[in-house]
Motif scaffolding. Structure first.
Motif, PDB file in Angstrom:
ATOM      1  N   PHE A   1       0.854  -1.190   0.000  1.00  0.00           N
ATOM      2  CA  PHE A   1       0.000   0.000   0.000  1.00  0.00           C
ATOM      3  C   PHE A   1       0.882   1.230   0.000  1.00  0.00           C
ATOM      4  O   PHE A   1       1.823   1.330   0.801  1.00  0.00           O
ATOM      5  N   ASN A   2       0.587   2.169  -0.899  1.00  0.00           N
ATOM      6  CA  ASN A   2       1.300   3.436  -0.948  1.00  0.00           C
ATOM      7  C   ASN A   2       0.316   4.531  -0.531  1.00  0.00           C
ATOM      8  O   ASN A   2      -0.636   4.827  -1.247  1.00  0.00           O
ATOM      9  N   GLU A   3       0.561   5.118   0.624  1.00  0.00           N
ATOM     10  CA  GLU A   3      -0.375   6.100   1.167  1.00  0.00           C
ATOM     11  C   GLU A   3      -0.590   7.270   0.218  1.00  0.00           C
ATOM     12  O   GLU A   3      -1.701   7.798   0.104  1.00  0.00           O
TER      13      GLU A   3
ATOM     14  N   ILE B   1      11.800   2.722   8.899  1.00  0.00           N
ATOM     15  CA  ILE B   1      10.532   2.700   9.630  1.00  0.00           C
ATOM     16  C   ILE B   1      10.240   1.275  10.048  1.00  0.00           C
ATOM     17  O   ILE B   1      10.414   0.329   9.267  1.00  0.00           O
ATOM     18  N   GLU B   2       9.784   1.109  11.279  1.00  0.00           N
ATOM     19  CA  GLU B   2       9.349  -0.211  11.723  1.00  0.00           C
ATOM     20  C   GLU B   2       8.117  -0.071  12.621  1.00  0.00           C
ATOM     21  O   GLU B   2       7.909   0.967  13.262  1.00  0.00           O
ATOM     22  N   VAL B   3       7.322  -1.104  12.633  1.00  0.00           N
ATOM     23  CA  VAL B   3       6.126  -1.115  13.475  1.00  0.00           C
ATOM     24  C   VAL B   3       6.549  -1.232  14.933  1.00  0.00           C
ATOM     25  O   VAL B   3       7.506  -1.945  15.269  1.00  0.00           O
ATOM     26  N   ALA B   4       5.832  -0.530  15.812  1.00  0.00           N
ATOM     27  CA  ALA B   4       6.132  -0.574  17.244  1.00  0.00           C
ATOM     28  C   ALA B   4       4.889  -0.989  18.020  1.00  0.00           C
ATOM     29  O   ALA B   4       3.758  -0.740  17.598  1.00  0.00           O
ATOM     30  N   PHE B   5       5.128  -1.603  19.168  1.00  0.00           N
ATOM     31  CA  PHE B   5       4.037  -2.027  20.034  1.00  0.00           C
ATOM     32  C   PHE B   5       4.311  -1.488  21.441  1.00  0.00           C
ATOM     33  O   PHE B   5       4.806  -2.204  22.312  1.00  0.00           O
TER      34      PHE B   5
ATOM     35  N   TYR C   1       1.213   0.570   7.780  1.00  0.00           N
ATOM     36  CA  TYR C   1       1.948  -0.174   8.800  1.00  0.00           C
ATOM     37  C   TYR C   1       1.026  -0.836   9.831  1.00  0.00           C
ATOM     38  O   TYR C   1       1.503  -1.364  10.835  1.00  0.00           O
ATOM     39  N   HIS C   2      -0.258  -0.791   9.571  1.00  0.00           N
ATOM     40  CA  HIS C   2      -1.216  -1.560  10.382  1.00  0.00           C
ATOM     41  C   HIS C   2      -2.320  -2.028   9.461  1.00  0.00           C
ATOM     42  O   HIS C   2      -2.855  -1.244   8.673  1.00  0.00           O
ATOM     43  N   GLU C   3      -2.674  -3.283   9.556  1.00  0.00           N
ATOM     44  CA  GLU C   3      -3.605  -3.860   8.581  1.00  0.00           C
ATOM     45  C   GLU C   3      -4.991  -3.219   8.605  1.00  0.00           C
ATOM     46  O   GLU C   3      -5.717  -3.285   7.615  1.00  0.00           O
ATOM     47  N   GLN C   4      -5.347  -2.560   9.702  1.00  0.00           N
ATOM     48  CA  GLN C   4      -6.671  -1.939   9.793  1.00  0.00           C
ATOM     49  C   GLN C   4      -6.634  -0.413   9.652  1.00  0.00           C
ATOM     50  O   GLN C   4      -7.683   0.228   9.659  1.00  0.00           O
ATOM     51  N   ALA C   5      -5.449   0.158   9.503  1.00  0.00           N
ATOM     52  CA  ALA C   5      -5.331   1.613   9.583  1.00  0.00           C
ATOM     53  C   ALA C   5      -6.034   2.325   8.433  1.00  0.00           C
ATOM     54  O   ALA C   5      -6.639   3.387   8.634  1.00  0.00           O
ATOM     55  N   VAL C   6      -5.961   1.794   7.222  1.00  0.00           N
ATOM     56  CA  VAL C   6      -6.597   2.458   6.081  1.00  0.00           C
ATOM     57  C   VAL C   6      -8.111   2.478   6.266  1.00  0.00           C
ATOM     58  O   VAL C   6      -8.776   3.501   6.047  1.00  0.00           O
ATOM     59  N   GLU C   7      -8.666   1.369   6.673  1.00  0.00           N
ATOM     60  CA  GLU C   7     -10.107   1.315   6.944  1.00  0.00           C
ATOM     61  C   GLU C   7     -10.474   2.247   8.091  1.00  0.00           C
ATOM     62  O   GLU C   7     -11.510   2.923   8.056  1.00  0.00           O
ATOM     63  N   ARG C   8      -9.644   2.312   9.107  1.00  0.00           N
ATOM     64  CA  ARG C   8      -9.895   3.212  10.236  1.00  0.00           C
ATOM     65  C   ARG C   8      -9.908   4.668   9.771  1.00  0.00           C
ATOM     66  O   ARG C   8     -10.726   5.467  10.247  1.00  0.00           O
ATOM     67  N   TYR C   9      -8.982   5.005   8.880  1.00  0.00           N
ATOM     68  CA  TYR C   9      -8.938   6.365   8.353  1.00  0.00           C
ATOM     69  C   TYR C   9     -10.241   6.673   7.621  1.00  0.00           C
ATOM     70  O   TYR C   9     -10.833   7.755   7.807  1.00  0.00           O
ATOM     71  N   TYR C  10     -10.688   5.756   6.790  1.00  0.00           N
ATOM     72  CA  TYR C  10     -11.942   5.959   6.062  1.00  0.00           C
ATOM     73  C   TYR C  10     -13.104   6.144   7.035  1.00  0.00           C
ATOM     74  O   TYR C  10     -13.928   7.058   6.860  1.00  0.00           O
ATOM     75  N   ARG C  11     -13.195   5.293   8.047  1.00  0.00           N
ATOM     76  CA  ARG C  11     -14.295   5.384   9.016  1.00  0.00           C
ATOM     77  C   ARG C  11     -14.248   6.709   9.767  1.00  0.00           C
ATOM     78  O   ARG C  11     -15.293   7.331  10.030  1.00  0.00           O
ATOM     79  N   ALA C  12     -13.054   7.151  10.122  1.00  0.00           N
ATOM     80  CA  ALA C  12     -12.912   8.432  10.820  1.00  0.00           C
ATOM     81  C   ALA C  12     -13.345   9.585   9.921  1.00  0.00           C
ATOM     82  O   ALA C  12     -14.048  10.510  10.361  1.00  0.00           O
ATOM     83  N   LEU C  13     -12.945   9.525   8.661  1.00  0.00           N
ATOM     84  CA  LEU C  13     -13.338  10.570   7.711  1.00  0.00           C
ATOM     85  C   LEU C  13     -14.862  10.549   7.517  1.00  0.00           C
ATOM     86  O   LEU C  13     -15.497  11.620   7.457  1.00  0.00           O
TER      87      LEU C  13
ATOM     88  N   TRP D   1       9.463   7.974  17.990  1.00  0.00           N
ATOM     89  CA  TRP D   1       8.178   7.278  18.045  1.00  0.00           C
ATOM     90  C   TRP D   1       7.080   8.169  17.487  1.00  0.00           C
ATOM     91  O   TRP D   1       7.016   9.362  17.805  1.00  0.00           O
ATOM     92  N   SER D   2       6.198   7.578  16.690  1.00  0.00           N
ATOM     93  CA  SER D   2       5.022   8.294  16.174  1.00  0.00           C
ATOM     94  C   SER D   2       3.769   7.514  16.527  1.00  0.00           C
ATOM     95  O   SER D   2       3.585   6.372  16.072  1.00  0.00           O
ATOM     96  N   PHE D   3       2.927   8.131  17.346  1.00  0.00           N
ATOM     97  CA  PHE D   3       1.637   7.549  17.732  1.00  0.00           C
ATOM     98  C   PHE D   3       0.562   8.200  16.873  1.00  0.00           C
ATOM     99  O   PHE D   3       0.441   9.426  16.854  1.00  0.00           O
ATOM    100  N   ILE D   4      -0.237   7.408  16.193  1.00  0.00           N
ATOM    101  CA  ILE D   4      -1.254   7.944  15.288  1.00  0.00           C
ATOM    102  C   ILE D   4      -2.634   7.723  15.885  1.00  0.00           C
ATOM    103  O   ILE D   4      -2.984   6.611  16.300  1.00  0.00           O
ATOM    104  N   PHE D   5      -3.419   8.817  15.918  1.00  0.00           N
ATOM    105  CA  PHE D   5      -4.791   8.795  16.412  1.00  0.00           C
ATOM    106  C   PHE D   5      -5.718   9.278  15.304  1.00  0.00           C
ATOM    107  O   PHE D   5      -5.399  10.226  14.580  1.00  0.00           O
TER     108      PHE D   5
END
Length: 293
Positions: A20-22, A219-223, A273-285, A187-191
């Protein structure tokens, strides 16, 4: 509701990750979801802004280089009663790094900072003492992408002064210690709509301090531990309670999260970098669109 997806006319420098290319794939994804959304270059004089209901800031990445023009554009679309995401007041507040003083005054930990005003012409050495560091980072208060960002060395303070005076002739600057923890990663926390989505860590290449990919950063995923998510969430809730997107950037220093910046204007959100993030962005929008009706 007609949405203008705000971009700029320059190059988009982030590549594909996890298929995926943002920069290339997000807009078609949103269109396929049924949103009436079209890309528009913010400073294109041919755009009829009056036909839109919402302006969604995505990649107006040259706004700091055309600052007066960008402010006039904001005034124009606000006069046309477009809803701006993120909103006008928040964007204007976040443009200038002086906002960090307000964050610190509210009791949050930030990277120690000193501001010097346009036209400064004095001795650099006291800044090293005040910030307790042998190396400092200096960057414009209105900036992006590490432009005009330099390392100052205490042993070269006299030699560095002329360069700093020249830089500060153009505007206000911020001084911060060069934190060794940057080598461990920023660190980058995305809300999204105030709800935590995901976290990544950006690390500079060996011998550099800049974490952007264009400078060789990785860039790497963090938990992160929930404690750190809660701190980042409190920052988002305090200063950007109604924001569609908030990126909270900082360092871990002796077990404490210290804020570097709140990114509220046009941050890359690392949605791949998160499998649900694109869908989450759409839902938030979608939630923001529904609030506009």
């Amino acid at each position: 509701m007609k949405i203008a997806y705000i971009i700029y006319s320059g190059a988009l420098k982030y590549g594909t990750a996890n298929n995926f290319n943002e920069n290339e794939d997000l807009l078609p994804f949103l269109q396929q979801k049924g949103l009436d959304i079209v890309a528009e270059v913010w400073d294109d004089p041919e755009v009829n802004w009056a036909k839109y209901d919402i302006a969604l800031l995505k990649t107006p990445w040259d706004y700091h280089e055309k600052f007066e023009q960008f402010n006039l554009w904001l005034d124009k679309i606000q006069s046309l009663k477009l809803k701006l995401l993120n909103d006008y007041e928040l964007v204007r507040w976040n443009m200038d790094k002086h906002y960090l003083s307000e964050v610190a005054a509210a009791g949050f930990d930030i990277i120690p900072s000193i501001f010097i005003a346009k036209g400064w012409n004095d001795d650099l050495k006291p800044f090293f003492e005040q910030l307790g560091a042998d190396q400092l980072i200096i960057k414009p208060c209105i900036s992006g992408g590490s432009k005009n960002t330099l390392i100052l060395d205490k042993s070269l303070a006299n030699e560095n002064k002329a360069q700093v005076v020249e830089l500060v002739s153009a505007g206000d600057f911020i001084l911060q210690p060069l934190m060794p923890q940057i080598q461990e990663g920023e660190w980058s926390f995305i809300f999204l709509n105030g709800t935590y989505s995901h976290t990544i860590i950006k690390k500079p290449k060996a011998g550099d301090f800049r974490v952007q990919q264009i400078f060789g950063g990785t860039i790497e995923v963090a938990f992160p531990e929930q404690t750190y998510i809660d701190i980042a969430g409190k920052l988002a809730a305090t200063f950007a309670p109604d924001a569609l997107y908030t990126r909270v950037d900082g360092l871990m220093v002796k077990g404490k999260f210290m804020l570097m910046e709140l990114e509220l204007i046009e941050p890359f959100l690392y949605l791949s970098y998160h499998e649900q993030a694109v869908e989450r962005y759409y839902r938030a929008l979608l939630e923001q669109v529904e609030r506009t009706k």
